[in-house]
Design a protein around this motif. Structure first.
Motif, mmCIF file in Angstrom:
data_model
loop_
_atom_site.group_PDB
_atom_site.id
_atom_site.type_symbol
_atom_site.label_atom_id
_atom_site.label_comp_id
_atom_site.label_asym_id
_atom_site.label_seq_id
_atom_site.Cartn_x
_atom_site.Cartn_y
_atom_site.Cartn_z
ATOM 1 N N ALA A 32 -2.502 -11.915 -9.926
ATOM 2 C CA ALA A 32 -2.496 -10.483 -9.694
ATOM 3 C C ALA A 32 -2.481 -10.262 -8.186
ATOM 4 C CB ALA A 32 -3.729 -9.841 -10.311
ATOM 5 N N MET A 33 -1.917 -9.128 -7.771
ATOM 6 C CA MET A 33 -1.815 -8.828 -6.344
ATOM 7 C C MET A 33 -2.555 -7.530 -6.037
ATOM 8 S SD MET A 33 -0.109 -11.356 -5.194
ATOM 9 C CE MET A 33 0.187 -10.757 -3.514
ATOM 10 N N ALA A 34 -3.303 -7.553 -4.972
ATOM 11 C CA ALA A 34 -4.119 -6.393 -4.626
ATOM 12 C C ALA A 34 -3.870 -5.965 -3.183
ATOM 13 C CB ALA A 34 -5.598 -6.720 -4.815
ATOM 14 N N TRP A 35 -4.187 -4.703 -2.921
ATOM 15 C CA TRP A 35 -4.184 -4.163 -1.568
ATOM 16 C C TRP A 35 -5.599 -3.674 -1.256
ATOM 17 C CZ3 TRP A 35 -0.106 -4.429 1.739
ATOM 18 C CH2 TRP A 35 1.166 -4.658 1.191
ATOM 19 N N PHE A 36 -6.046 -4.000 -0.063
ATOM 20 C CA PHE A 36 -7.301 -3.512 0.467
ATOM 21 C C PHE A 36 -7.011 -2.887 1.828
ATOM 22 C CE2 PHE A 36 -10.555 -5.593 -2.249
ATOM 23 C CZ PHE A 36 -9.751 -6.451 -2.959
ATOM 24 N N ARG A 37 -7.938 -2.117 2.335
ATOM 25 C CA ARG A 37 -7.798 -1.579 3.678
ATOM 26 C C ARG A 37 -9.154 -1.574 4.364
ATOM 27 N NH1 ARG A 37 -6.368 4.685 1.948
ATOM 28 N NH2 ARG A 37 -8.479 5.280 1.252
ATOM 29 N N GLN A 38 -9.097 -1.576 5.688
ATOM 30 C CA GLN A 38 -10.346 -1.617 6.447
ATOM 31 C C GLN A 38 -10.201 -0.839 7.740
ATOM 32 O OE1 GLN A 38 -11.830 -5.573 7.375
ATOM 33 N NE2 GLN A 38 -13.938 -4.816 7.331
ATOM 34 N N VAL A 39 -11.227 -0.093 8.045
ATOM 35 C CA VAL A 39 -11.347 0.629 9.300
ATOM 36 C C VAL A 39 -12.437 -0.053 10.113
ATOM 37 C CG1 VAL A 39 -11.932 2.850 10.351
ATOM 38 C CG2 VAL A 39 -10.638 2.785 8.210
ATOM 39 N N PRO A 40 -12.261 -0.198 11.423
ATOM 40 C CA PRO A 40 -13.302 -0.846 12.232
ATOM 41 C C PRO A 40 -14.666 -0.206 12.007
ATOM 42 C CG PRO A 40 -11.348 -0.542 13.548
ATOM 43 C CD PRO A 40 -11.087 0.152 12.240
ATOM 44 N N GLY A 41 -15.664 -1.054 11.786
ATOM 45 C CA GLY A 41 -17.020 -0.576 11.579
ATOM 46 C C GLY A 41 -17.359 -0.246 10.143
ATOM 47 N N LYS A 42 -16.367 -0.352 9.261
ATOM 48 C CA LYS A 42 -16.607 -0.066 7.853
ATOM 49 C C LYS A 42 -16.247 -1.277 7.000
ATOM 50 C CE LYS A 42 -15.992 4.950 7.930
ATOM 51 N NZ LYS A 42 -15.318 6.106 7.286
ATOM 52 N N GLU A 43 -16.786 -1.285 5.789
ATOM 53 C CA GLU A 43 -16.483 -2.369 4.870
ATOM 54 C C GLU A 43 -15.032 -2.243 4.379
ATOM 55 O OE1 GLU A 43 -20.895 -3.205 2.926
ATOM 56 O OE2 GLU A 43 -19.211 -2.626 1.662
ATOM 57 N N ARG A 44 -14.481 -3.374 4.034
ATOM 58 C CA ARG A 44 -13.145 -3.381 3.472
ATOM 59 C C ARG A 44 -13.166 -2.658 2.120
ATOM 60 N NH1 ARG A 44 -10.293 -8.866 4.388
ATOM 61 N NH2 ARG A 44 -12.100 -9.600 3.198
ATOM 62 N N GLU A 45 -12.159 -1.843 1.897
ATOM 63 C CA GLU A 45 -12.100 -0.981 0.715
ATOM 64 C C GLU A 45 -10.912 -1.382 -0.151
ATOM 65 O OE1 GLU A 45 -11.431 3.821 -0.192
ATOM 66 O OE2 GLU A 45 -10.894 2.957 1.743
ATOM 67 N N TRP A 46 -11.165 -1.511 -1.442
ATOM 68 C CA TRP A 46 -10.080 -1.811 -2.359
ATOM 69 C C TRP A 46 -9.205 -0.583 -2.543
ATOM 70 C CZ3 TRP A 46 -9.646 0.251 -7.499
ATOM 71 C CH2 TRP A 46 -8.550 -0.246 -8.213
ATOM 72 N N VAL A 47 -7.886 -0.797 -2.623
ATOM 73 C CA VAL A 47 -6.933 0.300 -2.756
ATOM 74 C C VAL A 47 -6.207 0.247 -4.100
ATOM 75 C CG1 VAL A 47 -4.814 1.308 -1.815
ATOM 76 C CG2 VAL A 47 -6.575 0.436 -0.266
ATOM 77 N N SER A 48 -5.653 -0.910 -4.422
ATOM 78 C CA SER A 48 -4.803 -0.993 -5.610
ATOM 79 C C SER A 48 -4.699 -2.436 -6.068
ATOM 80 C CB SER A 48 -3.407 -0.471 -5.267
ATOM 81 O OG SER A 48 -2.517 -0.642 -6.351
ATOM 82 N N CYS A 49 -4.394 -2.591 -7.352
ATOM 83 C CA CYS A 49 -4.144 -3.921 -7.901
ATOM 84 C C CYS A 49 -3.014 -3.818 -8.910
ATOM 85 C CB CYS A 49 -5.407 -4.455 -8.558
ATOM 86 S SG CYS A 49 -5.196 -6.072 -9.306
ATOM 87 N N ILE A 50 -2.158 -4.811 -8.926
ATOM 88 C CA ILE A 50 -1.116 -4.885 -9.941
ATOM 89 C C ILE A 50 -1.189 -6.259 -10.583
ATOM 90 C CG2 ILE A 50 0.619 -5.570 -8.221
ATOM 91 C CD1 ILE A 50 2.664 -3.988 -9.970
ATOM 92 N N GLY A 51 -1.235 -6.258 -11.913
ATOM 93 C CA GLY A 51 -1.378 -7.507 -12.635
ATOM 94 C C GLY A 51 -0.126 -8.366 -12.544
ATOM 95 N N SER A 52 -0.239 -9.571 -13.072
ATOM 96 C CA SER A 52 0.913 -10.462 -13.061
ATOM 97 C C SER A 52 2.007 -9.940 -13.982
ATOM 98 C CB SER A 52 0.505 -11.884 -13.442
ATOM 99 O OG SER A 52 -0.167 -11.890 -14.677
ATOM 100 N N GLY A 53 1.624 -9.103 -14.960
ATOM 101 C CA GLY A 53 2.592 -8.343 -15.722
ATOM 102 C C GLY A 53 2.979 -7.113 -14.930
ATOM 103 N N VAL A 54 4.220 -6.805 -14.843
ATOM 104 C CA VAL A 54 4.729 -5.792 -13.923
ATOM 105 C C VAL A 54 4.138 -4.415 -14.166
ATOM 106 C CG1 VAL A 54 6.812 -4.603 -13.152
ATOM 107 C CG2 VAL A 54 6.871 -7.047 -13.578
ATOM 108 N N ASP A 55 3.814 -4.061 -15.407
ATOM 109 C CA ASP A 55 3.470 -2.681 -15.722
ATOM 110 C C ASP A 55 1.992 -2.346 -15.618
ATOM 111 O OD1 ASP A 55 5.968 -2.717 -18.342
ATOM 112 O OD2 ASP A 55 6.127 -2.122 -16.232
ATOM 113 N N THR A 56 1.183 -3.262 -15.213
ATOM 114 C CA THR A 56 -0.257 -3.009 -15.202
ATOM 115 C C THR A 56 -0.730 -2.790 -13.771
ATOM 116 O OG1 THR A 56 -0.462 -4.525 -17.083
ATOM 117 C CG2 THR A 56 -2.485 -3.872 -15.947
ATOM 118 N N THR A 57 -1.156 -1.564 -13.478
ATOM 119 C CA THR A 57 -1.626 -1.242 -12.132
ATOM 120 C C THR A 57 -2.930 -0.459 -12.200
ATOM 121 O OG1 THR A 57 -0.269 0.762 -12.113
ATOM 122 C CG2 THR A 57 0.672 -1.188 -11.080
#
Length: 127
Positions: A32-57
């Protein structure tokens, strides 16, 4: 193993960007593939995940309805299309991969669930 994220930049509020992340060196269809984001001074935040099957997000509530994740299995690339961007979307965006075959299963929305990380791409939303 390598994850190469690209597509970040400076955009005005309300604008759009599309991030890409190309994968090398691991079994693509087992992750599965995920996106996270981070701002300096803050914890990394999860944004999105897509499963190994194309249609699951899955999406964080903060981006639901504005961001769309997709993956091209032939190109071993995952995308994050970001629309109606807000200043609070500013940060370094990281793509990450999580092995679906791990036992016990690891969450796709947590740092510790990831096996591999890319270096990140900066997104700045500002007028």
């Amino acid at each position: 193993v390598q994850l190469q994220a690209s597509g970040g930049g400076l955009v005005q509020p309300g604008g759009s960007l599309k991030l890409s992340c190309a994968a090398f060196g691991f079994t693509w269809d087992q992750h599965a593939m995920a996106w996270f984001r981070q701002v300096p001074g803050k914890e990394r935040e999860w944004v999105s995940c897509i499963g190994s099957g194309v249609d699951t997000t899955w999406y964080a509530d903060s981006v639901k309805g504005r961001f769309t994740g997709s993956r091209d299995n032939a190109k071993k690339t995952v995308y994050l299309e970001m629309n109606n961007l807000k200043p609070e979307d500013t940060g370094v965006y990281y793509c990450a991969a999580s092995n679906n075959l791990s036992k016990p299963p690891r969450p796709c929305n947590k740092d510790y669930g990831m096996d591999y990380w890319g270096k990140g791409t900066q997104v700045t939303v500002s007028s």
